[in-house]
Design a protein around this motif. Structure first.
Motif, PDB file in Angstrom:
ATOM      1  N   MET A 116       0.662  -1.247  -0.017  1.00  0.00           N
ATOM      2  CA  MET A 116       0.098   0.162   0.110  1.00  0.00           C
ATOM      3  C   MET A 116       0.729   1.398  -0.011  1.00  0.00           C
ATOM      4  SD  MET A 116      -2.832  -1.444   2.633  1.00  0.00           S
ATOM      5  CE  MET A 116      -3.757   0.166   2.820  1.00  0.00           C
ATOM      6  N   PHE A 117       1.876   1.287   0.505  1.00  0.00           N
ATOM      7  CA  PHE A 117       2.823   2.211   0.897  1.00  0.00           C
ATOM      8  C   PHE A 117       4.056   2.394  -0.187  1.00  0.00           C
ATOM      9  CE2 PHE A 117       0.538   2.091   4.678  1.00  0.00           C
ATOM     10  CZ  PHE A 117       0.179   3.393   4.985  1.00  0.00           C
ATOM     11  N   SER A 118       4.405   1.003  -0.434  1.00  0.00           N
ATOM     12  CA  SER A 118       5.733   1.158  -1.511  1.00  0.00           C
ATOM     13  C   SER A 118       5.032   1.378  -3.232  1.00  0.00           C
ATOM     14  CB  SER A 118       6.138  -0.221  -1.588  1.00  0.00           C
ATOM     15  OG  SER A 118       5.142  -1.203  -2.241  1.00  0.00           O
ATOM     16  N   ALA A 119       4.035   1.631  -3.262  1.00  0.00           N
ATOM     17  CA  ALA A 119       3.623   2.204  -4.464  1.00  0.00           C
ATOM     18  C   ALA A 119       3.316   3.661  -4.281  1.00  0.00           C
ATOM     19  CB  ALA A 119       2.010   1.621  -4.749  1.00  0.00           C
ATOM     20  N   MET A 120       3.866   4.239  -3.343  1.00  0.00           N
ATOM     21  CA  MET A 120       3.691   5.771  -3.268  1.00  0.00           C
ATOM     22  C   MET A 120       5.103   6.443  -3.675  1.00  0.00           C
ATOM     23  SD  MET A 120       1.261   6.377   0.298  1.00  0.00           S
ATOM     24  CE  MET A 120      -0.169   5.831   0.297  1.00  0.00           C
ATOM     25  N   LYS A 121       5.190   7.652  -4.091  1.00  0.00           N
ATOM     26  CA  LYS A 121       6.369   8.294  -4.364  1.00  0.00           C
ATOM     27  C   LYS A 121       7.183   8.619  -2.983  1.00  0.00           C
ATOM     28  CE  LYS A 121       8.214  12.417  -6.811  1.00  0.00           C
ATOM     29  NZ  LYS A 121       7.617  13.771  -7.736  1.00  0.00           N
ATOM     30  N   ASN A 122       8.617   8.402  -3.237  1.00  0.00           N
ATOM     31  CA  ASN A 122       9.339   8.743  -2.078  1.00  0.00           C
ATOM     32  C   ASN A 122       9.266   7.662  -0.931  1.00  0.00           C
ATOM     33  OD1 ASN A 122      10.543  10.920  -3.785  1.00  0.00           O
ATOM     34  ND2 ASN A 122       8.886  12.516  -2.901  1.00  0.00           N
ATOM     35  N   SER A 123       8.466   6.630  -1.072  1.00  0.00           N
ATOM     36  CA  SER A 123       8.607   5.760   0.064  1.00  0.00           C
ATOM     37  C   SER A 123       9.767   4.858   0.250  1.00  0.00           C
ATOM     38  CB  SER A 123       7.242   4.766  -0.429  1.00  0.00           C
ATOM     39  OG  SER A 123       7.607   3.926  -1.340  1.00  0.00           O
ATOM     40  N   CYS A 124       9.683   4.446   1.450  1.00  0.00           N
ATOM     41  CA  CYS A 124      10.837   3.437   1.780  1.00  0.00           C
ATOM     42  C   CYS A 124      10.266   2.335   3.009  1.00  0.00           C
ATOM     43  CB  CYS A 124      12.160   4.165   2.461  1.00  0.00           C
ATOM     44  SG  CYS A 124      13.572   3.166   2.956  1.00  0.00           S
ATOM     45  N   ILE A 125      10.328   1.142   2.718  1.00  0.00           N
ATOM     46  CA  ILE A 125       9.905   0.198   3.738  1.00  0.00           C
ATOM     47  C   ILE A 125      11.140  -0.171   4.702  1.00  0.00           C
ATOM     48  CG2 ILE A 125       8.740  -2.093   3.954  1.00  0.00           C
ATOM     49  CD1 ILE A 125       7.133   0.075   2.625  1.00  0.00           C
ATOM     50  N   VAL A 126      10.827  -0.193   5.927  1.00  0.00           N
ATOM     51  CA  VAL A 126      11.946  -0.488   6.678  1.00  0.00           C
ATOM     52  C   VAL A 126      11.458  -1.817   7.675  1.00  0.00           C
ATOM     53  CG1 VAL A 126      13.552   0.292   8.738  1.00  0.00           C
ATOM     54  CG2 VAL A 126      12.846   1.833   7.035  1.00  0.00           C
ATOM     55  N   ARG A 127      12.461  -3.067   7.530  1.00  0.00           N
ATOM     56  CA  ARG A 127      11.808  -4.147   8.229  1.00  0.00           C
ATOM     57  C   ARG A 127      12.586  -4.233   9.409  1.00  0.00           C
ATOM     58  NH1 ARG A 127      11.513  -7.268   2.479  1.00  0.00           N
ATOM     59  NH2 ARG A 127       9.357  -6.858   1.886  1.00  0.00           N
ATOM     60  N   PHE A 128      12.011  -4.169  10.547  1.00  0.00           N
ATOM     61  CA  PHE A 128      12.676  -4.397  11.826  1.00  0.00           C
ATOM     62  C   PHE A 128      12.758  -5.992  11.949  1.00  0.00           C
ATOM     63  CE2 PHE A 128      11.382  -0.173  13.997  1.00  0.00           C
ATOM     64  CZ  PHE A 128      12.129   0.522  13.151  1.00  0.00           C
ATOM     65  N   SER A 129      14.240  -6.309  12.596  1.00  0.00           N
ATOM     66  CA  SER A 129      14.088  -7.715  13.232  1.00  0.00           C
ATOM     67  C   SER A 129      13.759  -7.613  14.465  1.00  0.00           C
ATOM     68  CB  SER A 129      15.740  -8.151  13.183  1.00  0.00           C
ATOM     69  OG  SER A 129      16.111  -8.347  11.879  1.00  0.00           O
ATOM     70  N   GLY A 130      13.752  -8.616  15.488  1.00  0.00           N
ATOM     71  CA  GLY A 130      13.327  -8.708  16.726  1.00  0.00           C
ATOM     72  C   GLY A 130      13.831  -7.500  17.663  1.00  0.00           C
ATOM     73  N   LEU A 131      13.065  -6.545  18.320  1.00  0.00           N
ATOM     74  CA  LEU A 131      13.498  -5.539  18.813  1.00  0.00           C
ATOM     75  C   LEU A 131      13.821  -5.879  20.612  1.00  0.00           C
ATOM     76  CD1 LEU A 131      10.355  -3.401  17.620  1.00  0.00           C
ATOM     77  CD2 LEU A 131      12.950  -2.984  16.788  1.00  0.00           C
ATOM     78  N   VAL A 132      14.862  -5.019  20.805  1.00  0.00           N
ATOM     79  CA  VAL A 132      15.306  -5.080  22.229  1.00  0.00           C
ATOM     80  C   VAL A 132      15.747  -3.599  22.544  1.00  0.00           C
ATOM     81  CG1 VAL A 132      15.981  -7.397  22.014  1.00  0.00           C
ATOM     82  CG2 VAL A 132      17.831  -5.750  21.541  1.00  0.00           C
ATOM     83  N   GLY A 133      15.611  -3.403  23.637  1.00  0.00           N
ATOM     84  CA  GLY A 133      16.279  -2.067  24.330  1.00  0.00           C
ATOM     85  C   GLY A 133      15.440  -1.955  25.448  1.00  0.00           C
TER      86      GLY A 133
END
Length: 268
Positions: free
Chosen positions: A141-158
């Motif tokens: 839905m968002f990758s079709a938009m201009k200037n988009s970037c998909i960021v895929r997080f691995s398992g989150l810690v912090g």
């Protein structure tokens, strides 16, 4: 880049907003519940209530979406049985309207990769079950938009997500051979901040530390780090999937502050 909107300002979104404010960027951000807006305001963020399950006329006319860039960080909630994730995103896109953003960042997950005995890169996503199918539909839905970037997080810690609690005290745990794919909150913030500042980004980046100890090694050490009972693993092996998170390093010069999950334990 003078103004950034963050949709979903929780465990990741709030510290990202705080970091951007420190950089002199005006940040607008949303929370679902009105009582949570005070925390955003105290961080110097322009706070807006936004409940995508019940969008009112005020949300439709809100200045929340008037920004140079937008970061969309809405947890799918699929493990909790929430089923209208794609509907919420559709509503969000309607609210975004025809605004032309310099950057649209959609936060996704490495859950789009099937569990195979291999190292996976950004090109290896597949709809292997209902959850991954939904996640990939959301990305599309968002990758079709201009200037988009998909960021895929691995398992989150912090902070408040110490991995020592994940398996502490459990017995007969399978998959001791499986590689650990984790990323620290600080690296997520730094990576998204970098992407916001660049015009030459690629469509998709994984975020995962370069070192991948086995679950049998790491989660025993992580539990012991907190003084908790270490998990006991059985001999049942599972497919050993390793997430390659180096594309952002090669392409944008990004450097992980926490490139080894063992080093993350003291920063959780």
């Amino acid at each position: 880049m003078n103004t950034v909107t963050i949709i979903g300002c929780g465990w990741f979104g709030l510290p990202l907003a705080t970091q951007l404010v420190k950089q002199g960027i005006k940040v607008k951000a949303s929370k679902r519940h009105p009582e949570d807006l005070v925390q955003l305001q105290q961080a110097g963020v322009d706070a807006y209530q936004l409940n995508l399950a019940n969008v009112n006329s005020q949300a439709k006319n809100s200045s929340l979406f008037d920004a140079d860039a937008i970061v969309i960080n809405l947890p799918p909630g699929l493990r909790r049985g929430e089923t209208d994730y794609l509907g919420y995103l559709t509503q969000l896109i309607t609210l975004m309207g025809e605004h032309q953003y310099q950057k649209i960042i959609f936060i996704s997950t490495t859950g789009v990769y099937p569990s195979l005995d291999q190292t996976v890169t950004e090109q290896d996503a597949a709809a292997f079950n209902d959850t991954s199918r939904t996640l990939l539909q959301a990305e599309a839905m968002f990758s079709a938009m201009k200037n988009s970037c998909i960021v895929r997080f691995s398992g989150l810690v912090g902070p408040k997500r110490h991995p020592g609690r994940f398996f502490a005290g459990k017995t007969d745990v399978s998959g001791a051979n499986v590689a650990v794919n984790l990323v620290h909150l600080d690296d997520c913030i730094a990576a998204v901040s970098l992407i916001l500042s660049r015009n030459d980004t690629l469509p998709i980046y994984n975020l995962a530390a370069n070192a991948h100890p086995t679950r049998g090694e790491f989660y025993v050490a992580a539990a012991e780090h907190l003084g908790l009972t270490a998990p006991e693993f059985n001999q049942q092996q599972q497919p050993n999937k390793t997430i390659d998170g180096q594309l952002i390093c090669h392409h944008l010069g990004f450097t992980y502050a926490f490139n080894n999950p063992f080093k993350m334990l003291d920063a959780c």
